[in-house]
Design a protein around this motif. Structure first.
Motif, PDB file in Angstrom:
ATOM      1  N   ALA A 271      -8.329   0.446  -1.403  1.00  0.00           N
ATOM      2  CA  ALA A 271      -8.143   1.889  -1.319  1.00  0.00           C
ATOM      3  C   ALA A 271      -6.661   2.210  -1.473  1.00  0.00           C
ATOM      4  CB  ALA A 271      -8.660   2.412   0.014  1.00  0.00           C
ATOM      5  N   VAL A 272      -6.351   3.284  -2.205  1.00  0.00           N
ATOM      6  CA  VAL A 272      -4.974   3.633  -2.546  1.00  0.00           C
ATOM      7  C   VAL A 272      -4.576   4.927  -1.843  1.00  0.00           C
ATOM      8  CG1 VAL A 272      -3.385   4.211  -4.434  1.00  0.00           C
ATOM      9  CG2 VAL A 272      -5.227   2.551  -4.812  1.00  0.00           C
ATOM     10  N   GLY A 273      -3.359   4.948  -1.313  1.00  0.00           N
ATOM     11  CA  GLY A 273      -2.810   6.158  -0.723  1.00  0.00           C
ATOM     12  C   GLY A 273      -1.373   6.353  -1.161  1.00  0.00           C
ATOM     13  N   SER A 274      -0.792   7.497  -0.818  1.00  0.00           N
ATOM     14  CA  SER A 274       0.577   7.795  -1.209  1.00  0.00           C
ATOM     15  C   SER A 274       1.286   8.519  -0.072  1.00  0.00           C
ATOM     16  CB  SER A 274       0.606   8.665  -2.474  1.00  0.00           C
ATOM     17  OG  SER A 274       1.923   8.949  -2.864  1.00  0.00           O
ATOM     18  N   ILE A 275       2.562   8.204   0.114  1.00  0.00           N
ATOM     19  CA  ILE A 275       3.373   8.834   1.148  1.00  0.00           C
ATOM     20  C   ILE A 275       4.510   9.577   0.465  1.00  0.00           C
ATOM     21  CG2 ILE A 275       4.789   8.451   3.203  1.00  0.00           C
ATOM     22  CD1 ILE A 275       3.296   5.713   3.445  1.00  0.00           C
ATOM     23  N   SER A 276       4.601  10.885   0.688  1.00  0.00           N
ATOM     24  CA  SER A 276       5.667  11.680   0.091  1.00  0.00           C
ATOM     25  C   SER A 276       6.989  11.379   0.776  1.00  0.00           C
ATOM     26  CB  SER A 276       5.346  13.167   0.217  1.00  0.00           C
ATOM     27  OG  SER A 276       6.453  13.945  -0.202  1.00  0.00           O
ATOM     28  N   LEU A 277       8.048  11.266  -0.033  1.00  0.00           N
ATOM     29  CA  LEU A 277       9.384  11.040   0.491  1.00  0.00           C
ATOM     30  C   LEU A 277      10.281  12.256   0.303  1.00  0.00           C
ATOM     31  CD1 LEU A 277       9.989   7.364  -0.688  1.00  0.00           C
ATOM     32  CD2 LEU A 277       9.130   8.173   1.523  1.00  0.00           C
ATOM     33  N   GLY A 278       9.683  13.406   0.080  1.00  0.00           N
ATOM     34  CA  GLY A 278      10.466  14.616  -0.066  1.00  0.00           C
ATOM     35  C   GLY A 278      11.369  14.550  -1.281  1.00  0.00           C
ATOM     36  N   ASN A 279      12.675  14.646  -1.059  1.00  0.00           N
ATOM     37  CA  ASN A 279      13.617  14.593  -2.175  1.00  0.00           C
ATOM     38  C   ASN A 279      14.122  13.184  -2.444  1.00  0.00           C
ATOM     39  OD1 ASN A 279      15.312  14.180  -0.002  1.00  0.00           O
ATOM     40  ND2 ASN A 279      16.952  15.495  -0.780  1.00  0.00           N
ATOM     41  N   GLU A 280      13.542  12.206  -1.749  1.00  0.00           N
ATOM     42  CA  GLU A 280      13.988  10.828  -1.895  1.00  0.00           C
ATOM     43  C   GLU A 280      13.200  10.107  -2.992  1.00  0.00           C
ATOM     44  OE1 GLU A 280      16.364   9.247   0.195  1.00  0.00           O
ATOM     45  OE2 GLU A 280      16.753  11.234   0.996  1.00  0.00           O
ATOM     46  N   GLY A 281      13.808   9.066  -3.550  1.00  0.00           N
ATOM     47  CA  GLY A 281      13.073   8.113  -4.367  1.00  0.00           C
ATOM     48  C   GLY A 281      12.881   6.849  -3.556  1.00  0.00           C
ATOM     49  N   SER A 282      12.168   5.882  -4.104  1.00  0.00           N
ATOM     50  CA  SER A 282      12.035   4.591  -3.431  1.00  0.00           C
ATOM     51  C   SER A 282      12.264   3.495  -4.459  1.00  0.00           C
ATOM     52  CB  SER A 282      10.653   4.448  -2.782  1.00  0.00           C
ATOM     53  OG  SER A 282       9.604   4.577  -3.730  1.00  0.00           O
ATOM     54  N   TYR A 283      13.095   2.525  -4.113  1.00  0.00           N
ATOM     55  CA  TYR A 283      13.487   1.466  -5.051  1.00  0.00           C
ATOM     56  C   TYR A 283      13.097   0.091  -4.516  1.00  0.00           C
ATOM     57  CZ  TYR A 283      16.499  -1.501  -7.948  1.00  0.00           C
ATOM     58  OH  TYR A 283      16.977  -2.469  -8.789  1.00  0.00           O
ATOM     59  N   GLY A 284      13.796  -0.401  -3.498  1.00  0.00           N
ATOM     60  CA  GLY A 284      13.449  -1.683  -2.894  1.00  0.00           C
ATOM     61  C   GLY A 284      12.596  -1.485  -1.661  1.00  0.00           C
ATOM     62  N   VAL A 285      11.853  -2.533  -1.270  1.00  0.00           N
ATOM     63  CA  VAL A 285      11.016  -2.451  -0.072  1.00  0.00           C
ATOM     64  C   VAL A 285      10.956  -3.822   0.586  1.00  0.00           C
ATOM     65  CG1 VAL A 285       8.903  -2.809  -1.436  1.00  0.00           C
ATOM     66  CG2 VAL A 285       8.739  -1.816   0.867  1.00  0.00           C
ATOM     67  N   ALA A 286      11.002  -3.820   1.910  1.00  0.00           N
ATOM     68  CA  ALA A 286      10.844  -5.040   2.697  1.00  0.00           C
ATOM     69  C   ALA A 286      10.051  -4.696   3.955  1.00  0.00           C
ATOM     70  CB  ALA A 286      12.208  -5.641   3.065  1.00  0.00           C
ATOM     71  N   ILE A 287       9.369  -5.691   4.502  1.00  0.00           N
ATOM     72  CA  ILE A 287       8.508  -5.488   5.671  1.00  0.00           C
ATOM     73  C   ILE A 287       9.099  -6.207   6.872  1.00  0.00           C
ATOM     74  CG2 ILE A 287       6.207  -5.805   6.646  1.00  0.00           C
ATOM     75  CD1 ILE A 287       6.178  -3.891   4.319  1.00  0.00           C
ATOM     76  N   ASP A 288       9.193  -5.499   7.998  1.00  0.00           N
ATOM     77  CA  ASP A 288       9.450  -6.140   9.280  1.00  0.00           C
ATOM     78  C   ASP A 288       8.128  -6.152  10.036  1.00  0.00           C
ATOM     79  OD1 ASP A 288      10.142  -6.976  11.798  1.00  0.00           O
ATOM     80  OD2 ASP A 288      11.902  -5.688  11.976  1.00  0.00           O
ATOM     81  N   PRO A 289       7.406  -7.282  10.011  1.00  0.00           N
ATOM     82  CA  PRO A 289       6.057  -7.284  10.606  1.00  0.00           C
ATOM     83  C   PRO A 289       6.066  -7.113  12.109  1.00  0.00           C
ATOM     84  CG  PRO A 289       6.710  -9.507   9.943  1.00  0.00           C
ATOM     85  CD  PRO A 289       7.754  -8.578   9.419  1.00  0.00           C
ATOM     86  N   ASP A 290       7.161  -7.473  12.772  1.00  0.00           N
ATOM     87  CA  ASP A 290       7.207  -7.384  14.227  1.00  0.00           C
ATOM     88  C   ASP A 290       7.258  -5.944  14.707  1.00  0.00           C
ATOM     89  OD1 ASP A 290       7.395  -8.857  16.772  1.00  0.00           O
ATOM     90  OD2 ASP A 290       9.364  -7.913  16.923  1.00  0.00           O
ATOM     91  N   THR A 291       7.973  -5.091  13.971  1.00  0.00           N
ATOM     92  CA  THR A 291       8.063  -3.670  14.349  1.00  0.00           C
ATOM     93  C   THR A 291       7.116  -2.805  13.547  1.00  0.00           C
ATOM     94  OG1 THR A 291       9.857  -3.298  12.758  1.00  0.00           O
ATOM     95  CG2 THR A 291      10.493  -3.913  14.992  1.00  0.00           C
ATOM     96  N   HIS A 292       6.259  -3.433  12.723  1.00  0.00           N
ATOM     97  CA  HIS A 292       5.300  -2.694  11.883  1.00  0.00           C
ATOM     98  C   HIS A 292       6.036  -1.632  11.063  1.00  0.00           C
ATOM     99  CE1 HIS A 292       2.217  -4.680  14.222  1.00  0.00           C
ATOM    100  NE2 HIS A 292       2.775  -4.235  15.318  1.00  0.00           N
ATOM    101  N   THR A 293       7.094  -2.079  10.391  1.00  0.00           N
ATOM    102  CA  THR A 293       7.936  -1.157   9.648  1.00  0.00           C
ATOM    103  C   THR A 293       8.110  -1.622   8.209  1.00  0.00           C
ATOM    104  OG1 THR A 293       9.178  -0.634  11.660  1.00  0.00           O
ATOM    105  CG2 THR A 293      10.190  -0.022   9.568  1.00  0.00           C
TER     106      THR A 293
END
Length: 359
Positions: A271-293
């Motif tokens: 299943a696919v979803g999307s999160i709006s970032l307002g006026n921001e773009g998104s480039y890199g991404v990393a996961i901190d699994p301990d803080t669920h972030t």
């Protein structure tokens, strides 16, 4: 249109012909991180999420690295972080002392946007994908901090690289050729060539089932690790720039630099979803699994946005550290899964990498 074309056109980077150089002994240094007060969101620069605050991280300052650091990866076992730089080097940083300990020349590679570097946590070997017309993969030995081998691919424009350590497989994405190459990390032989419908720009391995996820503009391809066949193709909107998988919530996050959003996909149901970032773009991404972030960089939008992976909502936003050169774009990002420190590169003509730590 390839990622490189879009990025170069979007921010005005110029392609540079790189002269041949040999892999000499590493240059060492002991550049400490500079410390600073915690950075909070600036309403003028990040109006959509300014009220959320900077989140559960504070800046430990910046570590001096090579010029134009873009991609970054962390080896928790050796306590080292690696940045791939536009000056055709890889910087090695001790994550305990937060100091630059070595500079690895990449040699005869064509690098105007070194956007992908990965480490094998089992062997501690580091893999750098050459984005230029040759497209080979350089192998860096952490024992000597030199390029000890190159894996020839011969068809250029290796946009992303990732490692499945347990299955001894290295995956390399080729955007222009619309394929992913699978390589046995023990023999360094190509074991499969995976044809895709769209040119892949980002790769991630699901640690639970070892499926490979490949993101290209408009689609996600899921690859069976046993047969190297595409088992599922999932439509996503817009460009795709980077991807990371949260094993705890079984969610893949896909960034969209020009879409002002981040997509998320349930890796079980698709299943696919999307999160709006307002006026921001998104480039890199990393996961901190301990803080669920999930932590997102935004390139020229100059911020780091944090998403709660349990609720798929923006939980915090912070402006990046201002460097001595005067710019503060956020490019690459990586999380040390042992200490949960976060490493952010600035790219362009910067020489610094910011270190964030949990409060």
């Amino acid at each position: 249109m390839s990622f490189t074309t879009r990025l170069l056109g979007g921010i005005g980077l110029a392609a540079v012909v790189i002269a041949t150089s040999s892999c000499s002994s590493p240059t060492t240094a002991t550049t400490p991180a500079t410390t600073s007060a915690p950075t909070t969101s600036d309403p003028a620069e990040n109006p959509d999420f300014a009220q959320l605050g900077a989140g559960p991280y504070r800046s430990r300052g910046t570590v001096g690295v090579g010029t134009g650091p873009v991609a970054v990866t962390v080896d928790p076992g050796l306590h080292q972080a690696y940045t791939a730089n536009m000056d055709h080097t890889v910087s090695v940083v001790d994550t305990r002392s937060r100091t630059l300990t070595a500079t690895v020349p990449l040699g005869d590679v064509f690098v105007h946007n070194p956007r992908s570097i990965a480490v094998d946590p089992a062997t501690h070997l580091v893999y750098f994908a050459d984005e230029g017309p040759v497209g080979d993969v350089s192998v860096i030995d952490p024992a000597t901090n030199t390029v000890t081998a190159r894996i020839p691919l011969g068809d250029g424009h290796s946009a992303a690289v990732t490692v499945d350590s347990e299955r001894h497989t290295l995956y390399v994405a080729n955007t222009n050729r619309r394929k992913v190459t699978a390589i046995d990390t023990r023999t360094r032989a190509v074991v499969a060539t995976i044809a895709l419908t769209n040119g892949p720009t980002a790769l991630a391995v699901d640690p639970g089932n070892h499926q490979l996820w490949a993101a290209g503009t408009g689609t996600l391809s899921v690859v069976d690790p046993a047969t190297f066949a595409v088992s599922t193709t999932i439509p996503v909107s817009g460009d795709t720039d980077a991807m990371a998988i949260d094993p705890g919530t079984h969610t893949a996050y896909i960034t969209h630099l020009f879409g002002h959003s981040v997509s998320f996909v349930d890796t079980t149901t698709h299943a696919v979803g999307s999160i709006s970032l307002g006026n921001e773009g998104s480039y890199g991404v990393a996961i901190d699994p301990d803080t669920h972030t999930a932590l997102l960089t935004s390139l020229s939008f100059e911020s780091i946005t944090m998403i709660d992976t349990r609720t798929h909502t923006v939980s915090a936003s912070r402006v990046t550290e201002k460097s001595s050169a005067g710019t503060h774009s956020s490019w690459g990002i990586a999380v040390d899964t042992t200490t949960h420190d976060v490493y952010v590169t600035y790219g362009e003509y910067e020489r610094g990498m910011e270190v964030l730590t949990r409060t």
